[in-house]
Design an enzyme around this catalytic site. Structure first.
Site, PDB file in Angstrom:
ATOM      1  N   ASP A  28       0.816  -1.289  -0.015  1.00 38.08           N
ATOM      2  CA  ASP A  28      -0.006   0.137  -0.083  1.00 38.08           C
ATOM      3  C   ASP A  28       0.927   1.260   0.032  1.00 38.08           C
ATOM      4  OD1 ASP A  28      -2.342   1.433   0.237  1.00 38.08           O
ATOM      5  OD2 ASP A  28      -3.389   0.501   1.806  1.00 38.08           O
TER       6      ASP A  28
ATOM      7  N   ASP B  45      -7.975   4.404  -3.571  1.00 38.41           N
ATOM      8  CA  ASP B  45      -9.020   4.601  -2.785  1.00 38.41           C
ATOM      9  C   ASP B  45     -10.180   5.307  -3.652  1.00 38.41           C
ATOM     10  OD1 ASP B  45      -7.863   3.266  -0.746  1.00 38.41           O
ATOM     11  OD2 ASP B  45      -6.784   4.780  -0.163  1.00 38.41           O
TER      12      ASP B  45
ATOM     13  N   GLU C 112       3.180   5.374  -3.776  1.00 38.79           N
ATOM     14  CA  GLU C 112       3.454   6.274  -4.559  1.00 38.79           C
ATOM     15  C   GLU C 112       4.749   7.108  -4.499  1.00 38.79           C
ATOM     16  OE1 GLU C 112      -0.546   5.220  -4.299  1.00 38.79           O
ATOM     17  OE2 GLU C 112       0.728   6.119  -2.683  1.00 38.79           O
TER      18      GLU C 112
END
Length: 951
Positions: free
Chosen positions: A555, A632, A558
């Site tokens: 997760d 998300d 980025e």
């Protein structure tokens, strides 16, 4: 490209037969190095063409005589150049020729042109977009902002570039911002419908297409709602219970995009429960089609000329990007209005625009990057888009065969909080005989103040290893766990990394706290550092992999160190990296984090297939056993619709494995505060149903999201049509496992793409160029998701050049037409391509429950067809050593003959004998999809070729 200066002139051959920028050139073992006259301080000095393959050319240009020797993060070793290429000079410049390409460097400009062997231009550089090199500095590190433009052919369409959720399919005429962000995944590989691609080998933030900078709203003439000049009328209305009077003020810009800008809201105004309206008039100084870009969260509506151009909701803490256009007239005041309900105490909104493109700008595309030492790209040509994607994987690495269990259904939620919740969920699926292969544990399984410990909180997970064993042994399920590259300050693992200088320290020095409990100070480790990657895997191996974890959920890759911080602050938060300034490698963090896990697992278990799910992407990610999900996202029909072109462009970027949170991650208050009832509940159920239908035919089939819980038995009772439809498609996915796993094998062996934009298979049909809400799932199935509430039909296009069969009733429909198809609540329209061969396996509850000893083979007549049934050992890498088998299946329309060909290859445990029950459908013989139907032919197969006539 224009090139200047001198490099070892005695090694060069001077060109004296004409005048122009080319001064000299040097033939290399794998290409040519060209020196040109300097014509501008912003031009490069040297350009190098490198032959990678007959259809792949590497182009590098540098502003100095040194190209630099930094290793590409995306591109792996490209090997030796093929034999047979030549370099020649003529009056027009230099011509490098391979067996399939001519690559020219123009004497008059130094620009590179790519042509086929017949001399037809495929792609041509142009210098009309501005400076190629602009000096920049990051601390003490010098670099350049880079830009390279190309001419765009009339009618040309552009795809790929990763995953972007603006709803666009064809990027022609638009700007694509290649900045890693939650819900934006960057892959700097562009594919054209003209069957070529450009891999832009740059790790910094990049823009593609129309790379002009967006203008703030204040660049327009603005007027209040009373027609007074100077700005828009901004009205801030507080929550009704606050008792505060509205705040009205003049505003020239709408720019509340990042955390740092929220301080610019009116003093004392709280977004919680409030609304904001901007209204008045905008007057441009040019006429034409303006492009608008709006990052926003909460509820937002935009009107120009009293036309509603945007109506969207996104969760307050995670804004999404929207784009829209409007024609404006120079000197005319256009009515303008925005209504915004922030829907939370911290929400974001901004608006910017691009003026209409000139004709010259419309005929040009460009890549523009913030940082780099050289312009560096690969031109990849092909006879079709599949060959272009194959070229991309030649450069960046093959995509593995995913473990067979990974192609089954994944159940997840945000989040299972205890061991008992996980085991009871697994038990319920098996009790109801609903197929499932995988269950997922999301974040916060650790103690509250121990993020980065990679240890279970024993009060909630008293026997994690036993839990995983029970999932494996009792429920035949695999287990994936969420892992972040994040460490809380002061924890043991933080100290371990900090002592070795492996952490980014800006967030520590700034004391930035996260959203957990009282808030904890944290940071990420430097995944660019090889030592950091090895240490990170060592922790995972000791704490998690040793307990039986099957798959990794990476997760925030980025990296998302501080959500919604400005881009400049995000760079500062990861500065410096092992490779230097974060500005130069900003987009590549995800690649390095996945590399850590892939190489780590293969080092301790070299023959167990890796499976990674990650929230971002970059060029080359596919070589690390990784898939990407779309982040998300919001739980709305609009958001579902945006997923479809996002996933298709992701697949066109060369990365074959992608998925969404079925149902959307975050929900509107009406769905969960309190638990939905009445109309809200039924809307929620329909959204879930439609998303499950679509998700069945994405490469990975996975449900995830916040409350309400996403398990089908929590969505609706067993007698509800939502439940029935979801289970129907789940079981259909498992019936299709021989088809799906064969496509998975084809991804590795043939560089195939599972989820296929229509332009891939029907590129001669111009009507498909902009279609982003239909796609092929493999070679045979045309998928048409329904993403409108209460829709019972949907308009769709059947591509020309072939006929189509309705999957459910077998009825034939001609191609090349727009169709309004039935789409009742329980069913999504699916059509089968004429000539398709679909293998359906037995009813199973998990992928490896039993081998497909009996396959129901649906054959759709009208055209010749073929399919290769692929099998291997399901979970290991022995296929890399040749341990796999292929059964070729062909249908000849003229002879009405089906042939199950000779089996090719073998592997341990291979099923040697099986039965094919053949169901034949043609235009005059429609048949319903029924797996227990009486077959037209029964073929007993033992590996030798067999043919049968079909009537």
């Amino acid at each position: 490209m224009r090139v200047r200066s001198a490099l070892y002139l005695l090694l060069f051959v001077a060109l004296s037969s004409f005048t122009g920028p080319i001064k000299s050139f040097k033939k290399l073992d794998d290409g040519v190095l060209v020196e040109l006259e300097q014509t501008s301080a912003a031009d490069p000095q040297y350009v190098k063409l490198q032959v990678i393959a007959d259809n792949i050319i590497h182009v590098v240009a540098a502003p100095t005589r040194e190209f630099g020797n930094e290793e590409s993060l995306m591109v792996i070793d490209t090997g030796k150049a093929p034999a047979g290429w030549t370099i020649k000079e003529n009056n027009d410049g230099l011509v490098l020729s391979t067996k399939s390409l001519q690559v020219k460097v123009a004497a008059s400009t130094g620009e590179v042109t790519f042509q086929d062997k017949a001399g037809n231009t495929i792609l041509q550089e142009t210098g009309g977009s501005g400076n190629a090199f602009t000096p920049v500095k990051f601390g003490q590190e010098k670099s350049y902002a880079l830009q390279q433009a190309f001419k765009a052919a009339d009618g040309e369409a552009f795809y790929g570039l990763g995953q972007h959720q603006t709803g666009l399919m064809n990027y022609r005429g638009w700007q694509v911002d290649l900045t890693q962000y939650n819900s934006v995944a960057v892959v700097p590989f562009m594919v054209s419908n003209r069957n070529y691609g450009i891999l832009w080998d740059n790790n910094s933030i990049t823009k593609f297409g129309d790379v002009r900078p967006y203008q703030p709203l204040s660049s327009l003439k603005l007027y209040t709602k009373d027609n007074k000049p100077g700005g828009l009328t901004a009205t801030y209305i507080s929550a009704p219970k606050s008792g505060k009077a509205p705040i009205v003020r003049l505003e020239k810009d709408i720019n509340y995009e990042f955390l740092e800008q929220l301080k610019n809201f009116p003093e004392g105004y709280s977004l919680e429960g409030g609304t904001v309206t901007w209204e008045g008039y905008i007057e441009p100084d040019a006429s034409g089609e303006f492009h608008f870009s709006m990052p926003a969260s909460g509820y937002v509506k935009v009107w120009i000329d009293n036309e509603l151009l945007l109506d969207k909701w996104r969760e307050a803490w995670n804004p999404g990007q929207s784009v829209f256009t409007q024609k404006l007239e120079k000197g005319r005041r256009h009515p303008f209005k925005i209504e915004w309900n922030p829907d939370g105490g911290q929400s974001f909104i901004a608006l910017r625009y691009l003026t209409p493109q000139t004709p010259a700008e419309k005929s040009r595309i460009a890549f523009a990057s913030e940082a780099g030492d050289k312009i560096n790209y690969y031109f990849v040509n092909g006879r079709n888009i599949d060959e272009v994607i194959s070229g991309y994987r030649t450069l960046t690495g093959a995509a593995q065969v995913m473990p067979k269990w990974a192609m089954g259904f994944w159940q997840s939620r945000e989040r299972y909080k205890t061991q008992e919740e996980i085991l009871s969920t697994a038990k319920e699926f098996r009790k109801r005989e609903i197929p499932i292969d995988n269950i997922v544990l999301d974040w916060s399984y650790w103690k509250e103040d121990q993020w980065g410990s990679h240890e279970f909180d024993e009060t909630r997970f008293p026997d994690a290893e036993g839990m995983i064993d029970e999932l494996h042994d009792k429920y035949n399920m695999h287990f994936m766990i969420s892992v972040w590259p994040k460490f809380y300050e002061g924890t043991a693992n933080y100290k371990l990394f900090d002592d070795k200088g492996l952490l980014y320290k800006t967030s520590i020095n700034e004391g930035i706290r996260d959203w957990i409990g009282k808030g904890y100070v944290s940071t990420f480790y430097d995944a660019f550092n090889p030592e950091g990657r090895k240490l990170f895997w060592k922790l995972l191996n000791e704490k998690l992999y040793s307990k039986g974890v099957d798959a990794w959920w990476l997760d925030a890759t980025e990296p998302d160190i501080l959500s919604n911080s400005s881009i400049e602050h995000r760079k500062a938060l990861m500065n410096p990296t092992y490779l230097g300034a974060a500005d130069k490698v900003f987009n590549a963090y995800v690649l390095m984090q996945n590399k850590a896990i892939y190489e780590g697992q293969r080092s301790v278990a070299p023959n167990k297939r890796v499976f990674i799910l990650t929230r971002s992407a970059f060029g080359g990610l596919q070589r690390y056993g990784a898939a990407t999900w779309s982040g998300d996202i919001a739980a709305t029909f609009d958001e579902m619709g945006r997923q479809i072109p996002a996933g298709l462009n992701f697949s066109l970027s060369g990365l074959p494995y992608w998925t969404t949170d079925i149902g959307g991650f975050f929900v509107e208050n009406k769905y969960d505060r309190p638990e939905p009832k009445g109309e809200a509940l039924e809307q929620w159920r329909e959204l879930e149903t439609r998303w499950y239908q679509y998700g069945t035919f994405t490469p990975l089939f996975r449900s995830h999201g916040q409350f309400p819980y996403r398990e089908v038995f929590n969505v609706a009772p067993a007698d509800h049509k939502a439940y029935k439809s979801i289970v129907y498609y789940n079981k259909l996915r498992y019936r299709l496992m021989p088809y799906i796993y064969s496509l998975t094998g084809k991804v590795y062996h043939d560089d195939y793409t599972i989820m296929r934009a229509l332009v891939m298979d029907f590129g001669q049909d111009k009507k498909v160029f902009n279609i982003g809400d239909q796609f092929m799932f493999g070679p045979g199935l045309l998928i048409n998701p329904v993403y409108e509430y209460k829709a019972t039909t949907r308009s769709l296009y059947l591509p020309a050049g072939t006929g189509w069969y309705n999957l459910y009733d077998g009825k034939y429909v001609k191609g090349g037409q727009q169709l309004t198809a039935d789409a009742p609540y329980e069913r999504m329209p699916i059509f089968v391509k004429e000539g398709a061969i679909l293998p359906f396996g037995p009813e199973i509850e998990y992928a490896a429950e039993k081998p497909a000893e009996t396959i129901t083979l649906y054959v759709y007549g009208g055209k010749d067809g073929k399919f290769e049934l692929y099998e291997d050992e399901n979970t290991n890498y022995n296929y890399e050593k040749g341990k796999f088998a292929i059964i070729p299946i062909t249908y000849n329309e003229a002879a009405k003959t089906l042939t199950i060909g000779k089996r090719e290859g073998s592997f341990d445990g291979m099923l040697k004998n099986r039965t094919f029950n053949v169901v034949y459908i043609n235009q005059n013989r429609p048949k319903e999809l029924q797996f227990d139907a009486t077959p037209d032919q029964v073929i007993k197969y033992s590996g030798k070729s067999k043919s049968v006539k079909l009537k």
